[in-house]
Design a protein around this motif. Sequence first.
Motif, PDB file in Angstrom:
ATOM      1  N   LYS A 255      31.671   1.113   5.000  1.00 24.41           N
ATOM      2  CA  LYS A 255      31.044   1.100   5.809  1.00 24.41           C
ATOM      3  C   LYS A 255      30.191   2.077   5.732  1.00 24.41           C
ATOM      4  O   LYS A 255      28.748   2.166   6.226  1.00 24.41           O
ATOM      5  CB  LYS A 255      32.047   1.721   7.268  1.00 24.41           C
ATOM      6  N   GLU A 256      30.972   3.273   4.388  1.00 21.28           N
ATOM      7  CA  GLU A 256      29.752   4.082   4.427  1.00 21.28           C
ATOM      8  C   GLU A 256      28.564   3.840   3.193  1.00 21.28           C
ATOM      9  O   GLU A 256      27.820   4.560   3.001  1.00 21.28           O
ATOM     10  CB  GLU A 256      29.997   5.202   3.582  1.00 21.28           C
ATOM     11  N   ASN A 257      28.933   2.924   2.590  1.00 22.40           N
ATOM     12  CA  ASN A 257      27.712   2.430   1.407  1.00 22.40           C
ATOM     13  C   ASN A 257      28.293   3.101   0.269  1.00 22.40           C
ATOM     14  O   ASN A 257      27.070   3.695  -0.521  1.00 22.40           O
ATOM     15  CB  ASN A 257      26.502   1.771   1.914  1.00 22.40           C
ATOM     16  N   LYS A 293      39.748   3.017   1.328  1.00 19.09           N
ATOM     17  CA  LYS A 293      39.785   4.965   1.585  1.00 19.09           C
ATOM     18  C   LYS A 293      40.612   5.218  -0.004  1.00 19.09           C
ATOM     19  O   LYS A 293      39.910   6.268  -0.360  1.00 19.09           O
ATOM     20  CB  LYS A 293      40.590   5.091   3.066  1.00 19.09           C
ATOM     21  N   ASP A 294      41.877   4.845  -0.143  1.00 14.60           N
ATOM     22  CA  ASP A 294      42.939   4.727  -1.104  1.00 14.60           C
ATOM     23  C   ASP A 294      41.969   4.851  -1.998  1.00 14.60           C
ATOM     24  O   ASP A 294      41.943   5.612  -3.214  1.00 14.60           O
ATOM     25  CB  ASP A 294      44.100   4.236  -0.598  1.00 14.60           C
ATOM     26  N   PHE A 295      41.088   4.129  -2.319  1.00 10.41           N
ATOM     27  CA  PHE A 295      40.870   3.753  -3.498  1.00 10.41           C
ATOM     28  C   PHE A 295      39.685   4.926  -4.122  1.00 10.41           C
ATOM     29  O   PHE A 295      39.552   5.233  -5.056  1.00 10.41           O
ATOM     30  CB  PHE A 295      40.108   2.309  -3.497  1.00 10.41           C
ATOM     31  N   LYS A 296      39.298   5.085  -2.702  1.00  8.08           N
ATOM     32  CA  LYS A 296      38.010   6.342  -2.922  1.00  8.08           C
ATOM     33  C   LYS A 296      38.344   7.612  -3.895  1.00  8.08           C
ATOM     34  O   LYS A 296      37.729   8.124  -3.937  1.00  8.08           O
ATOM     35  CB  LYS A 296      36.933   6.071  -1.455  1.00  8.08           C
ATOM     36  N   GLU A 297      39.440   7.846  -3.069  1.00 15.16           N
ATOM     37  CA  GLU A 297      40.028   9.277  -3.340  1.00 15.16           C
ATOM     38  C   GLU A 297      40.442   9.018  -4.205  1.00 15.16           C
ATOM     39  O   GLU A 297      40.648  10.095  -5.097  1.00 15.16           O
ATOM     40  CB  GLU A 297      41.457   9.393  -2.482  1.00 15.16           C
ATOM     41  N   LYS A 298      41.257   7.910  -5.065  1.00 15.48           N
ATOM     42  CA  LYS A 298      41.858   7.966  -6.249  1.00 15.48           C
ATOM     43  C   LYS A 298      39.831   8.068  -7.292  1.00 15.48           C
ATOM     44  O   LYS A 298      41.597   7.932  -9.063  1.00 15.48           O
ATOM     45  CB  LYS A 298      42.800   6.677  -6.754  1.00 15.48           C
ATOM     46  N   LYS A 299      39.966   7.634  -7.247  1.00 10.56           N
ATOM     47  CA  LYS A 299      38.692   7.789  -8.528  1.00 10.56           C
ATOM     48  C   LYS A 299      39.330   6.993  -9.667  1.00 10.56           C
ATOM     49  O   LYS A 299      39.154   7.418 -10.786  1.00 10.56           O
ATOM     50  CB  LYS A 299      38.682   9.621  -8.415  1.00 10.56           C
ATOM     51  N   LEU A 300      39.574   6.061 -10.026  1.00  9.68           N
ATOM     52  CA  LEU A 300      39.830   5.137 -11.006  1.00  9.68           C
ATOM     53  C   LEU A 300      39.179   5.035 -11.482  1.00  9.68           C
ATOM     54  O   LEU A 300      37.818   4.662 -11.720  1.00  9.68           O
ATOM     55  CB  LEU A 300      40.600   4.011 -10.685  1.00  9.68           C
ATOM     56  N   SER A 301      39.376   4.776 -13.322  1.00 12.33           N
ATOM     57  CA  SER A 301      38.838   4.472 -14.638  1.00 12.33           C
ATOM     58  C   SER A 301      39.682   4.185 -16.059  1.00 12.33           C
ATOM     59  O   SER A 301      40.684   4.464 -14.981  1.00 12.33           O
ATOM     60  CB  SER A 301      37.835   5.797 -15.576  1.00 12.33           C
ATOM     61  N   GLY A 302      39.080   3.174 -17.055  1.00 11.01           N
ATOM     62  CA  GLY A 302      40.144   3.399 -18.068  1.00 11.01           C
ATOM     63  C   GLY A 302      40.972   2.129 -17.297  1.00 11.01           C
ATOM     64  O   GLY A 302      40.430   1.252 -16.752  1.00 11.01           O
ATOM     65  N   ARG A 303      42.129   2.135 -18.034  1.00 16.15           N
ATOM     66  CA  ARG A 303      43.286   0.608 -17.975  1.00 16.15           C
ATOM     67  C   ARG A 303      43.505   1.271 -16.615  1.00 16.15           C
ATOM     68  O   ARG A 303      43.617   0.637 -15.533  1.00 16.15           O
ATOM     69  CB  ARG A 303      44.410   1.245 -18.380  1.00 16.15           C
TER      70      ARG A 303
END
Length: 521
Positions: A255-257, A293-303
């Motif tokens: 929603k926050e785009n 929300k959880d995805f944004k907080e984790k800031k995943l990258s790579g594998r």
Amino acid sequence: MKKNQILLMGMAAMAATSYASDKKETKQKPMNILFIMSDDHSFQTISAYDQRYIETPNIDRISNEGALFTNSFVANSISGPSRACMLTGKHSHKNGFIDNAHKFDGSQQTFPKLLQKVGYQTAIVGKWHLTSEPTGFNYWNILIGQGDYYNPYFIDNGVKKQIHGYATNIVTDLAIDWLGEKRDKDKPFCLLLHHKAPHRTWMPDTCDLGAFDNVKFPLPENFYDKYEGRVAASQQEMSIFKDMDLVYDLKMADKENEIHTKTGLEGWGREMYNRLDSAQKAKWDAYYDPIIKDFKEKKLSGRELAEWKYQRYMHDYLSVIRSVDRNIGRVLDYLKKEGLLENTLVVYTSDQGFYMGEHGWFDKRFMYEESFRTPLLMRYPKAIKKDVKIPQMVQNIDYAPTFLDLAGVKVPSDIQGVSLLPLLKGEKKKDWRKSLYYHFYEYPAEHAVKRHYGVRTERYKLIHFYNDIDKWELYDLKKDPSEMNNLYGKKGYEKITAELRKELVKLQKQYDDPIESQLKK
């Protein structure tokens, strides 16, 4: 007493005559045909084939009460061309629909037209995806293009209509409605029930959201494939990590785009979300908002990001399959309730296979097993013993002649497939095909899979990538079922390579696709 005996004997004779007449009439009654097809349904995600991922009791029911083809393949692994192969019984170069940029010539011979000529009522509901309007059908009600999962538009015998609801449920409703209300019940029927699901973007029905949240799927062993010795494979654009879009594919339309992608698909992803009505959005948001929300907080990258995307893909895809299986159960139950099941050939297949993370991929197109191989289950109550496994190599060009053979129609000589009825009846066919031909044309196009053709035998596969590339690949499917080790040009494989080249040219001549000779000029 004597008169009574004579009377009883006469009655018995009349009953016997009546029974014989009824039996003869039943025997001669034409078989109905229900041809159910989903889009991009991998054989790996049908529990009759593979129990690692999901249980599909209703799809399995077809083979439990009939036959499971364990070596079923397509002629061209992409939606429109595959459908054209099925309708015509011919390879792509013969039916003219080689890729999705073409338009299907509806004036040509198809099995529904030939069935109509012998009195069948024909209908198609759901996905058509052949650009031109359907021909050869008494009734058609098709999704526009790829179709939408929620509140889709249909073309009902030429009239555009929007139907509220979820596509898989709607298509099933249309099929049952035609069977019960719209067809001429004095005639045999051939109904093509073709689902959009589980085609990309794998949007589950609201009742199936979260169905697999407690499952962590193991990565395929070759998820991090480096494609050594396979140039075409290294240049594709169907990687879960690199090419699967967070918003379009994985529903991360926040929603926050704040979540943005570089694939060019982000806008489409947000547009698909906006198609939902307020009640659908409420259920959708309740499920996906916490994930976003959880995805944004984790800031995943790579594998970590690659593996997160794989899990989300699997959860969504398999949730969509739940709806397909449930609705197939609805249709089978309807046929049984109406007394139609025992006089109907029921077929379930997909227009091609699909990658469930093998080689790190989603999608199809390649001649590698996961997209080349497709599910095929048939329930033919008049011939098949229950739970039969059919190991012979079959192909989707075989469906048309099978349906015609079942209806007692002479199969035209220009049809390139062969009837599967002898296999269904358990007849031993010593002259059954020993190899399969494949040809993929759609390049340059989405996913950047190079043009290629090839031959597959029971053990080996030879592929030639051509056009802007000239590379050959050879696989020993017994020793290397995942097709990781290209043996072409390696010492010790000269003889099998020569044999396969010879078989490839033979098939190209047989199917009148002389590309090998053209490339030599």
